[in-house]
Design a protein around this motif. Structure first.
Motif, short mmCIF file in Angstrom:
data_model
loop_
_atom_site.label_atom_id
_atom_site.label_comp_id
_atom_site.label_asym_id
_atom_site.label_seq_id
_atom_site.Cartn_x
_atom_site.Cartn_y
_atom_site.Cartn_z
N UNK A 75 0.70 -1.25 -0.01
CA UNK A 75 0.08 0.14 0.04
C UNK A 75 0.83 1.19 -0.01
N UNK A 76 0.23 2.25 -0.73
CA UNK A 76 1.01 3.53 -0.51
C UNK A 76 0.67 4.44 0.60
N UNK A 77 1.66 4.75 1.39
CA UNK A 77 1.14 5.24 2.78
C UNK A 77 1.32 6.92 2.59
N UNK A 94 11.38 10.40 2.65
CA UNK A 94 12.60 9.53 2.65
C UNK A 94 12.32 8.39 3.46
N UNK A 95 11.54 8.42 4.36
CA UNK A 95 11.24 7.27 5.32
C UNK A 95 10.03 6.28 4.79
N UNK A 96 9.58 6.83 3.42
CA UNK A 96 8.76 5.55 2.87
C UNK A 96 7.32 6.14 2.65
N UNK A 97 7.02 7.23 2.82
CA UNK A 97 5.78 7.80 2.49
C UNK A 97 5.64 8.13 1.04
N UNK A 98 4.48 7.92 0.35
CA UNK A 98 4.19 8.07 -0.74
C UNK A 98 3.78 9.61 -1.17
N UNK A 99 3.52 10.16 -0.01
CA UNK A 99 2.69 11.54 -0.28
C UNK A 99 2.62 12.35 1.48
N UNK A 100 2.61 13.44 1.35
CA UNK A 100 1.98 14.16 2.42
C UNK A 100 1.11 15.32 2.33
N UNK A 114 -4.03 12.08 -3.94
CA UNK A 114 -4.41 10.93 -3.73
C UNK A 114 -4.43 10.15 -5.16
N UNK A 115 -4.97 10.72 -6.04
CA UNK A 115 -5.01 10.33 -7.59
C UNK A 115 -3.48 9.79 -7.95
N UNK A 116 -2.81 11.03 -7.74
CA UNK A 116 -1.31 11.10 -8.10
C UNK A 116 -0.63 9.90 -7.47
N UNK A 117 -0.81 9.62 -6.25
CA UNK A 117 -0.28 8.80 -5.62
C UNK A 117 -0.76 7.38 -6.13
N UNK A 118 -1.91 7.00 -6.36
CA UNK A 118 -2.59 5.75 -6.86
C UNK A 118 -1.95 5.75 -8.38
N UNK A 119 -1.85 6.81 -8.98
CA UNK A 119 -0.91 6.57 -10.17
C UNK A 119 0.27 5.93 -10.19
N UNK A 120 0.84 5.94 -9.01
CA UNK A 120 2.31 5.72 -8.88
C UNK A 120 3.37 6.90 -8.65
N UNK A 121 2.59 8.16 -8.62
CA UNK A 121 3.64 9.27 -8.18
C UNK A 121 3.75 9.41 -6.78
N UNK A 161 11.86 3.68 -7.23
CA UNK A 161 11.77 4.49 -6.22
C UNK A 161 11.12 5.68 -6.38
N UNK A 162 10.94 6.37 -7.51
CA UNK A 162 10.17 7.67 -7.65
C UNK A 162 8.42 7.04 -7.48
N UNK A 163 8.01 5.88 -7.60
CA UNK A 163 6.82 5.40 -7.45
C UNK A 163 6.56 5.12 -5.86
N UNK A 164 7.42 5.37 -5.09
CA UNK A 164 7.60 5.31 -3.63
C UNK A 164 7.80 4.10 -3.30
#
Length: 211
Positions: A75-77, A94-100, A114-121, A161-164
């Protein structure tokens, strides 16, 4: 789509569920009022996204983020917080979150993030991007085709790595050891003139590397 909400305020969780009900055609929510409860979800729970409040009772902050990243590979965190310190935001990535996402964000911003994160960003609020790349990295990027200095495997590792994705997930997808992943990322960091994943993500994006 299944989303795990980790927040100790029930009213906030209810509000988030209302806001995100239209994120996808079929959204299912699981809830946890603490990190300990989140870590004890049924084995193999197929979460797509974990929304984590940064300031929880008990285990919280980066400790909670690391524990959830260790417990759940896929899961993306995404961290939700009233904090807006750019250094803290960058460290969360840096600690592993895919977004803030700051809790002061509008509904539209949260949905877009969230749509960006779900798309792998990877999503960071705009103010956290200011100065995210060091002067040395900027000079190195301007000096030539930096990505051309990397091997195809190093570029692929950087792309993942860019995909989180965590190192162990990258290692599994590329069928290599975690040590090899770390070596590829270190080579990428040197070529880009950066010191961590967050700087690498933005440097590579500016150079045109697509996720």
């Amino acid at each position: 789509m299944k989303i795990l909400l980790v927040d100790d305020h029930e009213l906030f969780r209810e509000g988030i569920k209302l806001l995100l009900a239209n994120l996808a055609d079929d959204v299912v929510f699981a809830e946890a009022s603490s990190c300990a409860t989140a870590l004890n979800q049924p084995a193999g729970a197929p979460f797509d996204v974990i929304l984590l409040d940064f300031h929880l009772p008990g285990m919280h902050g980066f400790e909670a983020l690391r524990a959830l990243r260790q417990r759940y590979d896929e899961p993306a965190i995404v961290v939700l917080s009233a904090e807006e310190n750019p250094a803290l935001i960058v460290q969360a990535i840096d600690e592993g979150a895919a977004g803030f996402i700051p809790k002061t964000s509008s509904h539209a911003v949260m949905m877009a993030a969230l749509r960006l994160v779900l798309a792998g960003g990877t999503y960071l609020p705009p103010h956290a991007l200011l100065g995210s790349t060091s002067p040395a990295a900027q000079a190195q990027q301007a000096s030539g085709d930096v990505l051309g200095e990397l091997t195809p495997r190093q570029v692929e590792t950087l792309r993942l790595a860019m995909q989180g994705k965590a190192n162990k997930v990258i290692a599994r997808e590329m069928d290599v050891s975690e040590a090899t992943v770390k070596a590829h990322l270190s080579a990428s960091f040197r070529a880009l003139g950066v010191h961590n994943r967050t700087e690498a993500v933005f440097s590579a994006a500016r150079l045109g590397l697509k996720i």
